[in-house]
Write a protein that holds these residues in place. Structure first.
Motif, PDB file in Angstrom:
ATOM      1  N   ALA A   4       0.851  -1.187   0.000  1.00  0.00           N
ATOM      2  CA  ALA A   4       0.000   0.000   0.000  1.00  0.00           C
ATOM      3  C   ALA A   4       0.886   1.236   0.000  1.00  0.00           C
ATOM      4  O   ALA A   4       1.936   1.263   0.631  1.00  0.00           O
ATOM      5  CB  ALA A   4      -0.904   0.000   1.231  1.00  0.00           C
ATOM      6  N   PRO A   5       0.492   2.306  -0.729  1.00  0.00           N
ATOM      7  CA  PRO A   5       1.316   3.507  -0.746  1.00  0.00           C
ATOM      8  C   PRO A   5       1.348   4.176   0.610  1.00  0.00           C
ATOM      9  O   PRO A   5       0.439   4.024   1.419  1.00  0.00           O
ATOM     10  CB  PRO A   5       0.589   4.400  -1.788  1.00  0.00           C
ATOM     11  N   LEU A   6       2.411   4.905   0.864  1.00  0.00           N
ATOM     12  CA  LEU A   6       2.514   5.627   2.123  1.00  0.00           C
ATOM     13  C   LEU A   6       1.418   6.677   2.193  1.00  0.00           C
ATOM     14  O   LEU A   6       1.136   7.362   1.203  1.00  0.00           O
ATOM     15  CB  LEU A   6       3.879   6.316   2.218  1.00  0.00           C
ATOM     16  N   THR A  37       9.752  15.910   5.456  1.00  0.00           N
ATOM     17  CA  THR A  37      10.031  14.774   4.580  1.00  0.00           C
ATOM     18  C   THR A  37       9.746  15.132   3.127  1.00  0.00           C
ATOM     19  O   THR A  37       8.957  16.040   2.830  1.00  0.00           O
ATOM     20  CB  THR A  37       9.179  13.550   4.967  1.00  0.00           C
ATOM     21  N   LEU A  38      10.370  14.374   2.229  1.00  0.00           N
ATOM     22  CA  LEU A  38      10.109  14.548   0.805  1.00  0.00           C
ATOM     23  C   LEU A  38       8.658  14.203   0.491  1.00  0.00           C
ATOM     24  O   LEU A  38       8.038  14.790  -0.394  1.00  0.00           O
ATOM     25  CB  LEU A  38      11.056  13.649  -0.001  1.00  0.00           C
ATOM     26  N   VAL A  91       4.178  12.802 -10.274  1.00  0.00           N
ATOM     27  CA  VAL A  91       5.440  12.486  -9.605  1.00  0.00           C
ATOM     28  C   VAL A  91       5.329  11.137  -8.913  1.00  0.00           C
ATOM     29  O   VAL A  91       4.352  10.849  -8.217  1.00  0.00           O
ATOM     30  CB  VAL A  91       5.782  13.572  -8.568  1.00  0.00           C
ATOM     31  N   TRP A  92       6.314  10.269  -9.129  1.00  0.00           N
ATOM     32  CA  TRP A  92       6.421   9.010  -8.392  1.00  0.00           C
ATOM     33  C   TRP A  92       7.820   8.905  -7.819  1.00  0.00           C
ATOM     34  O   TRP A  92       8.809   9.188  -8.512  1.00  0.00           O
ATOM     35  CB  TRP A  92       6.161   7.805  -9.282  1.00  0.00           C
ATOM     36  N   LEU A  93       7.900   8.542  -6.565  1.00  0.00           N
ATOM     37  CA  LEU A  93       9.177   8.280  -5.923  1.00  0.00           C
ATOM     38  C   LEU A  93       9.054   7.027  -5.071  1.00  0.00           C
ATOM     39  O   LEU A  93       7.974   6.752  -4.523  1.00  0.00           O
ATOM     40  CB  LEU A  93       9.592   9.461  -5.031  1.00  0.00           C
ATOM     41  N   PRO A  94      10.123   6.230  -4.950  1.00  0.00           N
ATOM     42  CA  PRO A  94      10.072   5.030  -4.101  1.00  0.00           C
ATOM     43  C   PRO A  94       9.852   5.399  -2.641  1.00  0.00           C
ATOM     44  O   PRO A  94      10.135   6.523  -2.212  1.00  0.00           O
ATOM     45  CB  PRO A  94      11.437   4.369  -4.330  1.00  0.00           C
ATOM     46  N   ARG A  95       9.373   4.430  -1.886  1.00  0.00           N
ATOM     47  CA  ARG A  95       9.029   4.683  -0.481  1.00  0.00           C
ATOM     48  C   ARG A  95      10.222   5.198   0.323  1.00  0.00           C
ATOM     49  O   ARG A  95      10.084   6.091   1.152  1.00  0.00           O
ATOM     50  CB  ARG A  95       8.485   3.383   0.139  1.00  0.00           C
ATOM     51  N   TRP A  96      11.416   4.628   0.065  1.00  0.00           N
ATOM     52  CA  TRP A  96      12.583   5.050   0.828  1.00  0.00           C
ATOM     53  C   TRP A  96      12.931   6.507   0.528  1.00  0.00           C
ATOM     54  O   TRP A  96      13.405   7.234   1.398  1.00  0.00           O
ATOM     55  CB  TRP A  96      13.772   4.145   0.550  1.00  0.00           C
ATOM     56  N   ALA A  97      12.695   6.952  -0.717  1.00  0.00           N
ATOM     57  CA  ALA A  97      12.988   8.338  -1.061  1.00  0.00           C
ATOM     58  C   ALA A  97      11.990   9.284  -0.402  1.00  0.00           C
ATOM     59  O   ALA A  97      12.347  10.365   0.057  1.00  0.00           O
ATOM     60  CB  ALA A  97      12.970   8.521  -2.578  1.00  0.00           C
TER      61      ALA A  97
END
Length: 219
Positions: A4-6, A37-38, A91-97
Protein backbone atom coordinates in the motif's frame (compact mmCIF):
# COMPACT_ATOMS: atom_id res chain seq x y z
CA UNK A 1 1.62 -8.70 -3.35
CA UNK A 2 1.81 -4.95 -3.86
CA UNK A 3 2.47 -2.69 -0.93
CA UNK A 4 0.00 0.00 0.00
CA UNK A 5 1.32 3.51 -0.75
CA UNK A 6 2.51 5.63 2.12
CA UNK A 7 -0.27 7.86 3.46
CA UNK A 8 0.14 11.49 2.47
CA UNK A 9 -0.19 14.16 5.14
CA UNK A 10 -3.33 16.30 4.93
CA UNK A 11 -2.91 19.47 2.94
CA UNK A 12 -4.89 22.64 2.44
CA UNK A 13 -7.28 22.46 -0.52
CA UNK A 14 -5.84 25.73 -1.77
CA UNK A 15 -2.24 24.50 -1.73
CA UNK A 16 -1.97 23.36 -5.32
CA UNK A 17 -4.15 25.56 -7.43
CA UNK A 18 -4.58 28.96 -5.80
CA UNK A 19 -1.60 29.56 -3.52
CA UNK A 20 1.64 31.01 -4.80
CA UNK A 21 4.68 28.76 -4.87
CA UNK A 22 6.47 31.01 -2.37
CA UNK A 23 3.53 30.81 0.06
CA UNK A 24 3.52 27.00 -0.06
CA UNK A 25 7.30 26.98 0.33
CA UNK A 26 7.05 29.17 3.41
CA UNK A 27 4.19 27.19 4.97
CA UNK A 28 6.21 23.96 4.81
CA UNK A 29 8.44 25.34 7.55
CA UNK A 30 5.52 25.64 9.95
CA UNK A 31 4.67 21.97 10.52
CA UNK A 32 4.69 20.42 13.99
CA UNK A 33 7.02 17.56 13.02
CA UNK A 34 10.69 18.57 13.51
CA UNK A 35 11.54 16.77 10.26
CA UNK A 36 10.35 17.82 6.81
CA UNK A 37 10.03 14.77 4.58
CA UNK A 38 10.11 14.55 0.81
CA UNK A 39 6.70 12.91 1.06
CA UNK A 40 5.32 16.11 2.60
CA UNK A 41 6.84 18.18 -0.21
CA UNK A 42 5.24 15.99 -2.88
CA UNK A 43 1.86 16.22 -1.14
CA UNK A 44 2.09 19.99 -0.69
CA UNK A 45 2.73 20.81 -4.34
CA UNK A 46 0.42 18.22 -5.83
CA UNK A 47 -0.28 18.89 -9.50
CA UNK A 48 2.52 21.42 -9.79
CA UNK A 49 4.64 18.29 -9.78
CA UNK A 50 8.07 18.02 -11.23
CA UNK A 51 9.05 21.67 -11.53
CA UNK A 52 8.04 22.58 -7.98
CA UNK A 53 9.73 19.60 -6.30
CA UNK A 54 12.94 19.92 -8.35
CA UNK A 55 12.97 23.64 -7.51
CA UNK A 56 12.64 23.04 -3.76
CA UNK A 57 15.30 20.32 -3.72
CA UNK A 58 17.68 22.43 -5.80
CA UNK A 59 17.23 25.40 -3.47
CA UNK A 60 17.90 23.17 -0.47
CA UNK A 61 20.98 21.72 -2.17
CA UNK A 62 22.43 25.22 -2.55
CA UNK A 63 22.58 25.57 1.24
CA UNK A 64 25.80 24.53 3.02
CA UNK A 65 25.74 20.82 3.95
CA UNK A 66 28.32 18.34 5.28
CA UNK A 67 30.33 16.34 2.70
CA UNK A 68 28.02 13.99 0.81
CA UNK A 69 24.91 15.97 1.75
CA UNK A 70 24.30 17.11 -1.82
CA UNK A 71 23.78 13.51 -2.93
CA UNK A 72 20.68 13.29 -0.71
CA UNK A 73 19.04 15.91 -2.92
CA UNK A 74 20.64 14.83 -6.20
CA UNK A 75 19.12 11.34 -6.24
CA UNK A 76 15.43 12.35 -6.09
CA UNK A 77 16.13 15.14 -8.60
CA UNK A 78 17.56 12.52 -10.98
CA UNK A 79 14.53 10.25 -10.50
CA UNK A 80 12.05 13.05 -11.14
CA UNK A 81 14.02 14.40 -14.11
CA UNK A 82 13.90 10.94 -15.69
CA UNK A 83 10.16 10.77 -15.09
CA UNK A 84 9.81 14.17 -16.75
CA UNK A 85 11.88 12.98 -19.71
CA UNK A 86 9.72 9.86 -20.05
CA UNK A 87 6.57 12.02 -19.95
CA UNK A 88 5.01 10.78 -16.72
CA UNK A 89 1.93 12.76 -15.72
CA UNK A 90 2.47 12.61 -11.96
CA UNK A 91 5.44 12.49 -9.61
CA UNK A 92 6.42 9.01 -8.39
CA UNK A 93 9.18 8.28 -5.92
CA UNK A 94 10.07 5.03 -4.10
CA UNK A 95 9.03 4.68 -0.48
CA UNK A 96 12.58 5.05 0.83
CA UNK A 97 12.99 8.34 -1.06
CA UNK A 98 9.71 9.70 0.30
CA UNK A 99 11.02 9.08 3.82
CA UNK A 100 14.12 11.24 3.22
CA UNK A 101 14.00 14.29 5.44
CA UNK A 102 15.76 17.44 6.57
CA UNK A 103 15.48 19.37 9.80
CA UNK A 104 12.51 21.71 9.59
CA UNK A 105 14.45 24.32 11.57
CA UNK A 106 17.29 24.20 9.00
CA UNK A 107 14.71 24.40 6.22
CA UNK A 108 13.08 27.49 7.77
CA UNK A 109 16.46 29.13 8.23
CA UNK A 110 17.53 28.45 4.65
CA UNK A 111 14.23 29.49 3.08
CA UNK A 112 14.09 32.72 5.07
CA UNK A 113 17.43 33.77 3.56
CA UNK A 114 16.23 33.45 -0.02
CA UNK A 115 12.49 34.16 0.27
CA UNK A 116 12.81 37.76 -0.99
CA UNK A 117 14.70 36.54 -4.05
CA UNK A 118 12.14 33.80 -4.67
CA UNK A 119 9.26 36.26 -4.54
CA UNK A 120 11.03 38.60 -6.96
CA UNK A 121 11.78 35.81 -9.43
CA UNK A 122 8.23 34.52 -9.05
CA UNK A 123 6.88 37.96 -9.93
CA UNK A 124 9.06 38.13 -13.05
CA UNK A 125 8.16 34.71 -14.45
CA UNK A 126 5.11 34.10 -16.63
CA UNK A 127 4.05 31.77 -19.44
CA UNK A 128 5.98 32.69 -22.61
CA UNK A 129 8.02 31.08 -25.41
CA UNK A 130 5.77 28.05 -25.20
CA UNK A 131 7.83 26.00 -27.66
CA UNK A 132 10.55 25.81 -24.98
CA UNK A 133 8.18 24.27 -22.43
CA UNK A 134 6.25 21.78 -24.55
CA UNK A 135 6.41 17.99 -24.41
CA UNK A 136 9.50 17.64 -26.62
CA UNK A 137 11.28 20.41 -24.72
CA UNK A 138 10.42 18.68 -21.42
CA UNK A 139 12.22 15.54 -22.61
CA UNK A 140 15.41 17.51 -23.33
CA UNK A 141 15.07 19.53 -20.12
CA UNK A 142 14.61 16.37 -18.06
CA UNK A 143 17.73 14.76 -19.48
CA UNK A 144 19.80 17.93 -18.93
CA UNK A 145 18.57 18.06 -15.32
CA UNK A 146 19.78 14.48 -14.80
CA UNK A 147 23.28 15.50 -15.88
CA UNK A 148 23.19 18.63 -13.72
CA UNK A 149 22.11 16.64 -10.64
CA UNK A 150 24.96 14.17 -11.21
CA UNK A 151 27.45 17.03 -11.46
CA UNK A 152 26.02 18.65 -8.32
CA UNK A 153 26.70 15.46 -6.34
CA UNK A 154 30.37 15.31 -7.40
CA UNK A 155 33.02 16.42 -4.88
CA UNK A 156 34.20 19.35 -7.01
CA UNK A 157 35.30 22.57 -5.26
CA UNK A 158 32.46 25.08 -5.68
CA UNK A 159 31.11 22.74 -8.33
CA UNK A 160 27.65 22.43 -6.81
CA UNK A 161 26.61 26.09 -7.13
CA UNK A 162 26.41 26.37 -10.93
CA UNK A 163 24.45 23.14 -11.54
CA UNK A 164 22.22 24.04 -8.59
CA UNK A 165 21.45 27.46 -10.08
CA UNK A 166 20.81 25.89 -13.50
CA UNK A 167 18.42 23.39 -11.91
CA UNK A 168 16.55 26.21 -10.15
CA UNK A 169 16.14 28.06 -13.46
CA UNK A 170 14.97 24.97 -15.34
CA UNK A 171 12.55 24.08 -12.55
CA UNK A 172 11.10 27.59 -12.46
CA UNK A 173 10.71 27.48 -16.22
CA UNK A 174 8.89 24.14 -16.04
CA UNK A 175 6.64 25.22 -13.19
CA UNK A 176 5.72 28.62 -14.65
CA UNK A 177 5.93 27.48 -18.29
CA UNK A 178 8.40 30.29 -18.85
CA UNK A 179 10.69 29.74 -21.83
CA UNK A 180 12.88 32.68 -20.81
CA UNK A 181 13.79 30.86 -17.59
CA UNK A 182 14.63 27.78 -19.67
CA UNK A 183 17.01 29.89 -21.79
CA UNK A 184 18.70 31.19 -18.64
CA UNK A 185 18.99 27.57 -17.48
CA UNK A 186 20.76 26.68 -20.74
CA UNK A 187 23.19 29.58 -20.22
CA UNK A 188 23.89 28.43 -16.65
CA UNK A 189 24.41 24.88 -17.92
CA UNK A 190 26.94 26.13 -20.47
CA UNK A 191 28.75 28.03 -17.71
CA UNK A 192 28.77 24.84 -15.65
CA UNK A 193 30.29 22.91 -18.55
CA UNK A 194 32.96 25.58 -19.02
CA UNK A 195 33.81 25.46 -15.30
CA UNK A 196 34.17 21.67 -15.39
CA UNK A 197 36.40 21.93 -18.45
CA UNK A 198 38.66 24.44 -16.67
CA UNK A 199 38.80 22.21 -13.58
CA UNK A 200 39.72 19.21 -15.75
CA UNK A 201 42.37 21.19 -17.65
CA UNK A 202 43.86 22.37 -14.36
CA UNK A 203 43.97 18.83 -12.94
CA UNK A 204 45.64 17.52 -16.11
CA UNK A 205 48.20 20.34 -16.05
CA UNK A 206 49.03 19.76 -12.38
CA UNK A 207 49.30 15.99 -12.96
CA UNK A 208 51.64 16.66 -15.91
CA UNK A 209 53.91 18.87 -13.78
CA UNK A 210 53.93 16.37 -10.89
CA UNK A 211 54.82 13.54 -13.27
CA UNK A 212 57.61 15.66 -14.74
CA UNK A 213 58.91 16.46 -11.26
CA UNK A 214 59.01 12.76 -10.32
CA UNK A 215 60.70 11.94 -13.63
CA UNK A 216 63.32 14.59 -12.93
CA UNK A 217 63.98 13.12 -9.46
CA UNK A 218 64.26 9.63 -10.88
CA UNK A 219 66.69 10.84 -13.53
Amino acid sequence: MTRAPLPMPPIDDQTDATRRFSDVLESLGEGADPKLTLQELVAAFGERGFGAIILVLSLLALLPWPPGGKAVFALPIILMSLELAFQRDTVWLPRWALRASVSRAAYRSGVSRIMKLIRRVEALTRPRLHYLTGEVADIVTGLVCVVLALIMALPIPFGDALPGIALVLFAMGMMQRDGAAIILGVIATAACGLYLFLIWATVVEVAHHVAGWFAHLAG
